[in-house]
Write a protein that holds these residues in place. Structure first.
Motif: not given
Length: 250
Positions: A28-37, A110-117
């Motif tokens: 539930q937590e994971l999907e909420a985060t992924l949907r917001e992306l 989201p922070r980890l993805l942003a750091a994947l330059t």
């Protein structure tokens, strides 16, 4: 015209072994985060022959969620094998790996993805304020330093599996039991770029840890020696260039 879903841009890989009590709230937590992306995603749960009702629970949840994929090992092979299976079946170019015990916080994605330059192949989480017992923290600290000395590479928190990486980085990955702890080193020794980022760490709310000094000490020593040998023999990942066709003869 029939609806055709977009191919996933993100594949989140969860190794599962006796995590029945964590799975539903984690998803539930994971999907909420992924949907917001706002990016298409899939969640790949690799069940490593759980002895509890993890597989039955995941099967029920999959019936309600077409983004959830369920893979089951035919025998208990360990966490490294579960991640390797996830790498093999993932459909997205960007992979997210994390534990299924809820100690990793999906809000950090989201922070980890942003750091994947564009010039980075992997971003590794570093557990800033670990919510483990003192003996587990101490053994992890000693193991990390020993690993750095023997392997010849420095990784702040090799035991943290919360990472984002490019699927292209693991195409020729050497798969072995214990591989997940050395993944940053295995990539670096092939010329790929690895970054680190502090992440949140939460106390375990269900289940028990699968690792301790007894099942890591001697195997970890042999793994370090093997990885040191591999690092000296590794072939670069980016080792070719495309040659354009010659101009036609006049």
């Amino acid at each position: 015209m029939p609806f055709t879903p977009s191919p996933p841009a993100l594949s989140c890989i969860l190794p599962i072994f006796d995590e029945e009590g964590c799975l539903e709230p984690l998803l539930q937590e994971l999907e909420a985060t992924l949907r917001e992306l706002g990016r298409p995603y899939e969640i790949i749960c690799v069940d490593d022959c759980s002895r509890d009702d993890s597989l039955a629970l995941l099967s029920r949840l999959r019936e309600q969620n077409d983004r959830l994929r369920l893979i089951r090992h035919t025998s208990n092979l360990g966490q490294s094998a579960a991640f390797a299976t996830g790498f093999q079946v993932a459909a997205a170019p960007i992979l997210i790996t994390m534990d299924a015990d809820m100690q990793h916080d999906p809000a950090d994605i989201p922070r980890l993805l942003a750091a994947l330059t564009p010039t980075t192949d992997m971003v590794c989480g570093v557990r800033a304020n670990r919510r483990d017992t003192w003996i587990k923290r101490l053994s992890s600290r000693v193991a990390n330093r020993f690993r750095d000395i023997v392997s010849g590479d420095r990784i702040t928190d090799a035991g943290c599996t919360f990472r984002v990486l490019r699927r292209s980085a693991v195409v020729e990955l050497a798969v072995f039991n214990g591989m997940h702890r050395f993944l940053p080193t295995l990539l670096r020794c092939r010329g790929l770029s690895v970054a680190e980022l502090p992440i949140n760490h939460r106390p375990r709310t269900s289940g028990v840890s699968k690792y301790g000094i007894g099942n890591r000490l001697w195997r970890g020593l042999l793994d370090c020696i093997a990885v040191r040998w591999y690092a000296q023999r590794a072939i670069p990942a980016r080792r070719w260039e495309h040659i354009p066709p010659s101009l036609p003869l006049k």
